[in-house]
Design an enzyme around this catalytic site. Sequence first.
Site, PDB file in Angstrom:
ATOM      1  CB  THR A 377      30.524  71.754   8.509  1.00 15.07           C
ATOM      2  OG1 THR A 377      30.337  70.629   9.202  1.00 15.07           O
ATOM      3  CG2 THR A 377      31.227  71.847   7.147  1.00 15.07           C
ATOM      4  N   GLY A 469      25.977  72.174   8.094  1.00 14.11           N
ATOM      5  CA  GLY A 469      24.603  71.742   8.616  1.00 14.11           C
ATOM      6  C   GLY A 469      24.650  70.150   8.680  1.00 14.11           C
TER       7      GLY A 469
HETATM    8  N1  GLY Z   1      30.822  66.288   9.099  1.00 15.65           N
HETATM    9  C1  GLY Z   1      29.731  66.844   8.183  1.00 15.65           C
HETATM   10  C2  GLY Z   1      30.181  66.163   7.005  1.00 15.65           C
HETATM   11  O1  GLY Z   1      30.785  66.138   6.651  1.00 15.65           O
HETATM   12  O2  GLY Z   1      28.760  66.029   6.387  1.00 15.65           O
END
Ligand code: GLY
Length: 581
Positions: A377, A469
């Site tokens: 992310t 993370g």
């Molecule tokens: N894809 C990671 C989150 O949105 O927590």
Amino acid sequence: MHHVRPVIATGLAVALTFAPLAGAHAASPAPVEAEHGMVVTTQRLATQAGVDVLKKGGNAIDAAVAVGYTLAVVWPEAGNIGGGGFMTIRTKDGKSTFIDFRERAPLASTKNMYLDAKGNPVKGASTDGYLAVGVPGSVAGFEYAREKYGSLPRKDLMEAAIRYAKDGYVLGQGDVASVKENADWLKRDPSTAKIFLQADGKPHAVGDTFKQPDLAASLAAISEKGPDAFYKGAIADAIVKASAAKGGILKKEDFEQYKVRELEPVKCNYRGYEIISSPPPSSGGVIICEILNVLEGYPLSYLGADSANTVHLMVEAMRYAYVDRNSSLGDPDFVKNPVPHLLDKNYAAEIRAKINPYKAGVSKELMPKGMGESKETTHYSIIDNDGNAVAVTYTLNGSYGAGVVAEGTGILLNNEMDDFTAKPGVPNLYGLVQGEANAIEPKKTPLSSMSPTVVTKDGKPFMVIGSPGGSRIITITLQAILNVIDHGLDIQEAVDAPRIHHQWLPDQIYTEPQALSPDTVKLLVEMGYKVDEGDPAWPVWGKAAGILVGGKDLATIKKGDGARYNGAMDSRVESGLAAGY
Ligand code: GLY
């Protein structure tokens, strides 16, 4: 280096004031100082695009939009227009808001879509290829933010992104490292491989100029026609066509019906600081606040960063909060989230009462009824000359998302569907064991951990913080806040300091190498903890991006002679940059 002092009984704790104890952290370079504005992102060119917008008179929201589009070009691992995310805004007049542009489940999705005939999850179904793709929200989100809170025309904010996609940019070491690490993933779809890899399947080299002409054309169409070019035109058509041909379920109506939500951020008070962060469909803000509420009853500063006592208390607070995260939270349009209860200081006191000061808790004893037994992310932080503060975390979920690009679009698509509960009790990509509240339903948004956060003090912006993370986003953001407020670290040290993580299940403390001394680990093991680094091939410790206002640390802020804005990009990311003017 580690000072181990006995855990102090809760009631006594808050009355004690001691100078913070430093942990065993390596020294960090000084944070970047600026007086008028600060931008901190995972890629230097995106940071520069944000600073240029601020210098041109754009506000922090304008800069956030420009950075969002630019990262989609220069940080394709997570920057995106084929994914989604969250923007936390705190404006100069003290108002705060939250823009949810995360992916929604396709209309044709079903609760058991990732299970085989026997009811077991099909390996890779929720992470690989088109079936893993949620309806993207980034383009709608950036335009919503720009129209409502920005001040510059769309084309000004997309100019840098289009230029870097069309003319290319020179790859640095961090850019190449990202592709190298993920080359096997990128190889699987020919439309993706031909963009990111050379003809022989190898990554491009440092110093090469990397161009993305298809992405440049998609961005130019969005710049000219707005989000309709993405949601109602040729781009959506191309994605729907590729999805249908390759096992996906995306339909044109999914794109046409996509809507951004503007929500009230979650707020809580921690030792006199106001935390403003992400509400459901993120668990981030709620769980950070729940953990902080529990920790507020303990003298962390006295106990010292990284001491066995501090780690014990942090881990127990994390354990209880992640049970709540994984069992009770979901998309607010579909489930009733017990947010007031989870944010209640009395609830935090109840949790503290259950924490044994000398012994590790046991996760399976906290198993809620009905549950049975990214890694990437990106986050960026921005503040402008007027004090508007913006924190954005957005994502494709895993690095390079589902690893698919619909031919001709240049747009990497997410695998965000994996953030749903494929089956209660079965871990997802991040090892999260989740429940029914996060089950798949058409148009529903999967529960996130993304935690774009603004902290204020006495009604003024104090800190802008967040990180990628996966499930660790929450504890990474939390530790940056604790490092500044409780342990007196400067903002660069706070984001660089080695981290620990616990998420209820698996029942173990994950530690970054060098986070804890062998003596500290020994004490924790004696308390009953399993402590290790987890899977060394999957080192998810985030890339935090922070800004501190008024000085590089609390001591400097108190003295009153610090720089106005102090930016820090996590040293874990080679390509990142904090810059201001
Ligand atoms: N894809 C990671 C989150 O949105 O927590």
